[in-house]
Scaffold this motif. Structure first.
Motif, PDB file in Angstrom:
ATOM      1  N   GLU A   1       3.414   5.644  -7.745  1.00  0.00           N
ATOM      2  CA  GLU A   1       4.116   5.624  -8.996  1.00  0.00           C
ATOM      3  C   GLU A   1       4.990   4.413  -8.752  1.00  0.00           C
ATOM      4  O   GLU A   1       5.709   4.442  -7.874  1.00  0.00           O
ATOM      5  CB  GLU A   1       4.475   7.107  -9.158  1.00  0.00           C
ATOM      6  N   GLN A   2       5.085   3.675  -9.903  1.00  0.00           N
ATOM      7  CA  GLN A   2       5.896   2.570  -9.834  1.00  0.00           C
ATOM      8  C   GLN A   2       7.518   2.923 -10.280  1.00  0.00           C
ATOM      9  O   GLN A   2       8.000   2.643 -11.206  1.00  0.00           O
ATOM     10  CB  GLN A   2       5.255   1.615 -11.009  1.00  0.00           C
ATOM     11  N   VAL A   3       7.996   3.581  -9.273  1.00  0.00           N
ATOM     12  CA  VAL A   3       9.257   4.305  -9.386  1.00  0.00           C
ATOM     13  C   VAL A   3      10.057   4.063  -8.176  1.00  0.00           C
ATOM     14  O   VAL A   3       9.480   4.417  -7.109  1.00  0.00           O
ATOM     15  CB  VAL A   3       9.309   5.566 -10.107  1.00  0.00           C
TER      16      VAL A   3
ATOM     17  N   GLN B   1       0.830  -1.214  -0.196  1.00  0.00           N
ATOM     18  CA  GLN B   1       0.015  -0.083  -0.047  1.00  0.00           C
ATOM     19  C   GLN B   1       0.806   1.231   0.170  1.00  0.00           C
ATOM     20  O   GLN B   1       1.616   1.414   0.995  1.00  0.00           O
ATOM     21  CB  GLN B   1      -0.904   0.086   1.143  1.00  0.00           C
ATOM     22  N   SER B   2       0.483   2.078  -0.908  1.00  0.00           N
ATOM     23  CA  SER B   2       1.323   3.429  -0.847  1.00  0.00           C
ATOM     24  C   SER B   2       1.218   4.136   0.051  1.00  0.00           C
ATOM     25  O   SER B   2      -0.142   4.111   0.989  1.00  0.00           O
ATOM     26  CB  SER B   2       1.019   4.300  -1.868  1.00  0.00           C
ATOM     27  N   GLY B   3       2.094   5.166   0.868  1.00  0.00           N
ATOM     28  CA  GLY B   3       2.037   5.693   2.115  1.00  0.00           C
ATOM     29  C   GLY B   3       2.406   4.928   3.216  1.00  0.00           C
ATOM     30  O   GLY B   3       3.028   5.650   4.248  1.00  0.00           O
TER      31      GLY B   3
ATOM     32  N   ARG C   1       4.155  -4.178  -7.478  1.00  0.00           N
ATOM     33  CA  ARG C   1       3.785  -3.196  -8.348  1.00  0.00           C
ATOM     34  C   ARG C   1       3.788  -1.668  -7.735  1.00  0.00           C
ATOM     35  O   ARG C   1       2.601  -0.982  -7.919  1.00  0.00           O
ATOM     36  CB  ARG C   1       2.646  -3.546  -9.298  1.00  0.00           C
ATOM     37  N   LEU C   2       4.315  -1.338  -6.914  1.00  0.00           N
ATOM     38  CA  LEU C   2       4.489  -0.093  -6.320  1.00  0.00           C
ATOM     39  C   LEU C   2       5.778   0.445  -6.389  1.00  0.00           C
ATOM     40  O   LEU C   2       6.863  -0.318  -6.564  1.00  0.00           O
ATOM     41  CB  LEU C   2       3.929  -0.298  -4.890  1.00  0.00           C
ATOM     42  N   GLY C   3       5.864   1.844  -5.927  1.00  0.00           N
ATOM     43  CA  GLY C   3       7.122   2.481  -5.895  1.00  0.00           C
ATOM     44  C   GLY C   3       7.552   2.608  -4.484  1.00  0.00           C
ATOM     45  O   GLY C   3       7.177   2.433  -3.515  1.00  0.00           O
TER      46      GLY C   3
ATOM     47  N   GLN D   1      19.049   9.397  -8.247  1.00  0.00           N
ATOM     48  CA  GLN D   1      18.855   8.344  -8.978  1.00  0.00           C
ATOM     49  C   GLN D   1      17.752   7.731  -8.980  1.00  0.00           C
ATOM     50  O   GLN D   1      16.845   7.553  -7.966  1.00  0.00           O
ATOM     51  CB  GLN D   1      19.948   7.600  -9.496  1.00  0.00           C
ATOM     52  N   SER D   2      16.821   7.343  -9.845  1.00  0.00           N
ATOM     53  CA  SER D   2      15.588   6.294  -9.824  1.00  0.00           C
ATOM     54  C   SER D   2      15.575   5.282 -10.926  1.00  0.00           C
ATOM     55  O   SER D   2      16.209   5.444 -12.122  1.00  0.00           O
ATOM     56  CB  SER D   2      14.413   7.400  -9.685  1.00  0.00           C
ATOM     57  N   LEU D   3      14.779   4.149 -10.518  1.00  0.00           N
ATOM     58  CA  LEU D   3      14.668   3.266 -11.509  1.00  0.00           C
ATOM     59  C   LEU D   3      12.873   2.942 -11.509  1.00  0.00           C
ATOM     60  O   LEU D   3      12.378   2.940 -10.707  1.00  0.00           O
ATOM     61  CB  LEU D   3      14.994   1.934 -11.094  1.00  0.00           C
ATOM     62  N   THR D   4      12.390   2.722 -12.685  1.00  0.00           N
ATOM     63  CA  THR D   4      11.079   2.458 -12.889  1.00  0.00           C
ATOM     64  C   THR D   4      11.062   0.856 -12.668  1.00  0.00           C
ATOM     65  O   THR D   4      11.779   0.060 -12.801  1.00  0.00           O
ATOM     66  CB  THR D   4      10.307   2.708 -14.234  1.00  0.00           C
TER      67      THR D   4
END
Lengths: 937, 244
Positions: free
Chosen positions: A913-915, A782-784, A859-861, A922-925
């Protein structure tokens, strides 16, 4: 009327493309042969003494007209054609099933044999065809072949029908040492001169020469495989100290831990534990390395069958299988392979197919495992197979009593697998595949399934049970007769085909057979008839402490069981202990070795590394759903493509279950075997604790695959690893309940180079999951939510995957964290309390890979946010022990910090966002990470 | 008198999902007797006493000579037309995975439609994964009234439903396509067909394993709180019909 020798064959072709064709062509291209563009595969069935008037009914038996065509006695078309057929005596389920059903339907046919035809399209040279045949189409161990001419089938019923010798005398008190050594080599006894002398002296005392069957039996019983000479040896180290025999160290550790859930350890076929009244679990893992090297499908296939039989032999109902596989790199150049060695891709294809075939057909979920790649496994692939069983009645072990009958159940006896125990105790060379042909077996999971069914309902019908593994009846009856004695007659045993000498019957490793001691045979025989299982009474346990074997009344073995089991002289071995550099690496030294890292690019490279990359394509070949009890699957997450840490099995209606986890890391072992052992026990612990198992209930299995223990440095690594195992077991109060060692995993190539495996210790952990509602998986939810790192991250890169990527050797291996046991207990309490949304252990590739795996699976960032003073390049990739990443709800973060104190550190949060933002700009998707991680699978 | 009907679960050497079906039927309200080839050789009448018949999944006779083929030959020899008689008495029959392959080989499902078979999966490999199925037949007593998709695993290497266009058209027009794969076709089956029924609607054959999703926590997304598509109604339908 038909003529007596009328031989016909039919060719069975798929109307659509045969599914074997595509992978065959890919494999041909992988051999570096581009001149072949297609290979058409069809099946052959040779039939003897069959009339043409039977053809149409036979067609209706063998073919589905919508999918297949049948033609009779069809000569191959022009072009390059290879035909193969099974060697007489190799298990041929297609032919056997055909004969059975055809006869039932009234078809007159005497014999059948299956084969294959390969029509090669393209323009290969004769040398290329020869390579394709030897590497891909035929295995000389089980098949013969013909190129551009019809293959000549050979039927088992034609094999020498005369029994060669009954009790040939081979050794007298006058046999010289040189003759002893020559005899040992000729008959592949794998005994050293000291042991051979003890045998000679024993028979001198008996006042008679030793018979062939006796000698073969002693060799089997005293083999490394059966008697674990190295683990029982007197070992002197290079500092002059004598170490306690390795097996004694492990047993003493278990005894001193004195865990209440251990029912039986290091006795019999498997370890037995109990977490609830009236329920016990049996757990066992085995290796089948040498057989898998020379016949990957059959070797792995019977490896699975063998370990399941171990669990049946512990009077438990098998419920799940595990496996750990070690292969050479898939991209290893063909022309650099040692002579006589299959390409790693071919070994992997055969091994995976063999495991899938046995597990899927016997109907057990294959739930946990690992796949490792290293150059060290090119000539010596390793195949570990494990099995877990359950019993709902008290576990009782009884010895056979005088007067009990000796009953053999299950499959028929053939020439398969002769001398398997001695074979697996020898170093292989380029000709091993040819001379050891008889050591390989093809399993029959259907027969073993019937054994499970009949024995699962018959515990009250027999007194004791042993499976026929390496050494066959010789080992099984020899073991059961210890201290009791038995007298058996071999001539009545059902055989696969005639012509077996007594020693072959006595030592055959034909699979799927069990020996039971029974007071009253009638009820057991009735149960066997109901399930269609063959059984025969071959003798009785006597009470005179001698094992007497007769063939048609003539004595072929008459041996004192005490000599057989206790007569072997203790091995004396020398060890040179490893003295690894354990100086911690400074941050400056890290930079000088690895330079400044591109964190994002390095993470992607690690995700694509074969050891870390997705194993989904293999996992899906195994049925992991059957039984409906796989609560945490090996494959998990939002899209069912992430990997779980451990797996959980729970009966669909039960509120509790068990977790299974694996620890293995040979790269640490190359540098520091003691720390490796500590680290892999820790990893196995983490994998079960992470899914919700109670760390106070962990039972461990140790499986060592090592090189030649006669080499002092190799033995030193083994001594160090056992020491590490015992330290770790004590630290976690997690006892070893069973184990197995497979030594001599070495290969002398015709290049005269030694090829040995890296020290490969596999630890299997099984533990109780008290609340199935509280189990946790690694996929982000869960995001957050907040991400928390548990445990300390140190600059330790010896044997790490970062080091492998950068071709860095040596370095300091991650140290054991003495705070880990306490941490795992607290984590378990937090999980039970519902405070943990997801949990992932940090292992190969470090924090960066662990976070990537959690994000991909969910499937979350993630936004990593760690104070810059605490973070640096090595923080991302260190493989320090004892760590987890937790996902917790925002409101739980405070209580987690309180529970764990300094041990817990907030390192970021979950975002929709899936990042993955790495915290360094730096970031990766998720998508690009998936591309790297799944691309290599 | 018990209201629970009894199901005869036919097994051969190599059948291995019989226990899973026993659980599913138990939860759906039926008792089970497992009937082996040996039992049938002794007394084939035992199946006449059952109110419903199941051919369970597995690898009967090790798939030698083609999946389900030897089992079908054995059943034809042992049962004669007993299965057809059971249908004429209105008894529901289900063949799952290897049971589906067996029913097809026996011709119990092709009647009136034309030849059909279950071929190797398109990718040529055994495959174990969860699938989503849309019940699509009101004729089939097992799927009628189920309007939500159901979810369960497949575990097979030879599950590609194969028939030519006219056969599929006849199945479709006679409401005999009982289940279709949605959100992906795992094995290349013609027209996404996962299961079909016979002309009477009593006999269902399907490749996926609904018996492995009869308790919510068996769903892989249970641990993510998003499980759905329990298959128990399929078995309840069969049981209800058997009790009628």
């Amino acid at each position: 009327m038909i003529s007596q020798s009328s031989l016909h064959f039919l060719t069975l072709r798929a109307r659509a493309e045969d599914p074997r064709q595509k992978s065959l062509v890919q494999n041909v291209h992988a051999l570096g042969i581009s001149s072949v563009h297609a290979i058409k595969v069809s099946d052959l069935l040779f039939l003897r003494d069959v009339g043409t008037d039977q053809f149409s009914i036979i067609e209706s038996i063998v073919a589905e007209p919508l999918l297949q065509t049948v033609s009779w006695n069809e000569a191959p078309q022009a072009g390059d054609v290879v035909e193969t057929s099974l060697i007489a005596g190799v298990t041929d389920p297609v032919a056997n099933e055909f004969l059975r059903i055809a006869r039932k339907m009234g078809v007159r046919v005497n014999d059948a044999l299956s084969g294959c035809r390969y029509e090669i399209e393209g323009d290969p040279t004769p040398a290329e065809i020869d390579l394709i045949v030897r590497k891909l189409l035929a295995n000389p161990v089980i098949e013969h072949w013909a190129i551009n001419e019809p293959v000549q089938p050979t039927f088992a019923s034609d094999s020498a029908a005369s029994v060669s010798t009954v009790g040939e005398y081979l050794l007298t008190h006058e046999t010289t040492d040189a003759e002893l050594q020559a005899l040992g080599k000729e008959r592949a006894l794998a005994l050293d001169i000291e042991e051979l002398r003890v045998v000679r002296d024993h028979y001198a005392n008996e006042g008679r020469p030793a018979r062939d069957v006796e000698l073969e039996m002693i060799a089997q019983t005293w083999s490394e495989h059966c008697s674990h000479k190295t683990f029982r040896a007197r070992i002197t180290t290079d500092d002059g100290s004598v170490v306690e025999p390795l097996i004694a160290q492990l047993r003493r550790t278990t005894d001193e831990i004195d865990a209440p859930f251990v029912v039986s350890s290091f006795v019999g076929n498997a370890g037995i534990v109990s977490y609830e009244d009236n329920i016990t679990f049996a757990v066992k893992a085995e290796t089948h390395n040498h057989p898998s090297a020379i016949e990957p499908f059959g070797g792995a296939n019977t490896g699975v069958g063998g370990v399941i039989r171990d669990v049946i032999g512990a009077s438990h109902q098998p419920i799940a299988c595990t496996n750990i596989l070690c292969f050479g790199p898939s991209d290893f150049p063909v022309n650099e392979l040692p002579e006589g060695v299959f390409h790693p891709q071919q070994i992997r294809a055969g091994v995976v197919a063999g495991i899938a075939d046995y597990g899927n057909k016997i109907g057990l979920p294959t739930i946990a495992g690992a796949v490792l790649y290293d150059n060290g496994y090119i000539a010596n692939p390793l195949v570990y197979a494990g099995c877990i069983g359950i019993a709902h009645e008290p576990y009782v072990v009884e010895q056979p009593q005088p007067g009990d009958r000796v009953v053999v159940l299950g499959g028929r006896t053939g020439r398969d697998g002769l001398r398997g125990a001695t074979f697996s105790s020898m170093t292989m060379d380029a000709t091993t595949g040819d001379v050891a042909g008889a050591s390989v077996q093809i399993g029959d999971p259907i027969v073993e399934k019937l054994l499970i069914d009949v024995l699962g309902r018959s515990r009250h019908l027999y007194r004791s049970i042993t499976d026929c593994g390496a050494g066959g009846l010789s080992s099984a009856i020899g073991e059961m007769a210890e201290g009791v004695g038995a007298r058996v007659e071999l001539s009545g045993l059902p055989l696969k085909y005639p012509g077996l000498a007594p020693w072959e019957i006595w030592l055959s490793e034909a699979q799927e057979r069990m020996v039971v001691a029974v007071a009253d045979t009638a009820p057991l025989f009735a149960a066997c008839e109901q399930y269609g299982v063959e059984c025969i009474d071959i003798g009785e346990f006597t009470g005179d402490e001698r094992l007497v074997v007769t063939y048609e009344g003539t004595t072929v073995v008459d041996i004192d069981t005490n000599f057989l089991h206790d007569g072997r002289p203790q091995r004396r071995l020398s060890a040179v202990m490893p003295r690894p550099d354990r100086t911690p690496m400074s941050a400056e030294a890290f930079i000088s070795v690895f330079g400044t890292l591109d964190i994002a690019a390095t993470t992607l490279r690690l995700l694509a590394h074969p050891n870390i990359a997705s194993k989904e394509s293999i996992i899906r070949r195994y049925d992991h759903e059957i039984g409906g009890a796989t609560l945490v699957r090996p494959i998990i997450g939002a899209n069912n493509d992430g990997h779980a840490d451990g797996v959980v099995l729970a009966d669909p209606l039960s509120s509790s279950g068990i977790a299974v986890g694996i620890g293995v890391n040979p790269w640490l072992g190359i540098i520091d075997a003691e720390r490796m052992a500590l680290a892999v026990v820790d990893e196995a612990m983490r994998n079960v604790v992470a899914v919700g198992a109670d760390p106070r209930t962990v039972a461990l299995l140790d499986n060592f695959s090592w090189g030649d223990p006669q080499r002092p440095t190799t033995l030193g690594e083994l001594v160090a690893a056992v020491d590490g195992c015992c330290q770790a077991a004590r630290a976690f109060s997690a006892p070893f309940v069973s184990g197995k060692d497979s030594l001599n995993n070495e290969y002398f190539g015709s290049d005269n180079q030694r090829h040995a495996v890296p020290p490969t210790l596999v630890i299997t952990a099984m533990a109780h999951v008290p609340g199935v509602d509280a189990v946790v998986t690694p996929d982000l939810k869960q995001s957050g939510n907040v991400l928390i790192l548990l445990g300390r991250t140190l600059c330790e890169f010896g044997g790490s995957h970062l080091a492998m990527l950068n071709a860095v050797t040596g370095g300091v291996v991650p140290s054991f964290d003495t705070k880990a046991p306490q941490r795992y207990q607290k984590l378990h309490e937090a999980i039970l309390n519902g405070e943990i949304e997801s949990c992932h252990d940090v292992s190969e590739g470090g924090i960066a890979v662990a976070i990537a795996e959690m994000a991909m699976a969910g499937r979350l960032g993630v936004e990593i946010s760690v104070a810059s003073s605490l973070i640096n390049d090595w923080w991302y990739f260190s493989e320090s022990c004892g760590r987890f990443i937790l996902e917790v709800k925002h409101e739980s973060a405070a209580s987690i910090r309180e529970r764990f104190g300094e041990d817990a550190q907030i390192i970021g949060r979950v975002v929709a966002e899936q990042v993955v933002s790495l915290g360094n700009g730096q970031s990766l998707t998720v998508e690009e990470m998936l591309t790297s991680w799944q691309g290599a699978s | 008198m018990s209201v629970r009907p009894t199901a005869a679960i036919l097994v051969a050497p190599g059948t291995n999902r019989d226990r899973d079906v026993v659980l599913a039927l138990d939860l759906a309200g039926a008792d089970s007797v497992v009937v082996s080839i040996t039992d049938l050789e002794r007394n084939a009448n035992v199946i006449d006493a059952a109110q419903m018949i199941v051919i369970a999944g597995g690898f009967s006779f090790a798939d030698a000579l083609g999946s389900g083929h030897v089992f079908a030959l054995e059943l034809e020899m042992l049962l004669g037309d007993r299965l057809q008689q059971a249908v004429s008495k209105g008894r529901p029959i289900i063949g799952i995975c290897n049971g589906f392959q067996t029913l097809v080989r026996m011709g119990l499902l092709s009647n009136g439609a034309g030849p059909m078979a279950l071929d190797h999966n398109e990718r040529g490999l055994f495959d174990c994964r969860w699938v989503t199925l849309r019940p699509s037949s009101e004729k089939c007593v097992w799927t009628q009234g189920i309007h939500e998709n159901i979810e369960c695993p497949i575990a097979h290497g030879e599950g590609r439903f194969t028939a030519d266009t006219e056969v599929v058209a006849r199945l479709q027009s006679n409401d005999r396509v009982a289940l279709r794969y949605v959100n992906g076709n795992p094995n290349g089956s013609t027209d996404n067909i996962a299961g079909i029924c016979d002309e009477s609607g009593l006999v269902l054959g399907l490749m996926p394993h609904p018996e492995n999703h009869v308790v919510p926590r068996q769903h892989p997304k249970f641990l993510r709180g998003s499980h759905q598509g329990l298959c128990l109604d399929l078995f309840r339908n069969g049981v209800t019909h058997a009790s009628a």
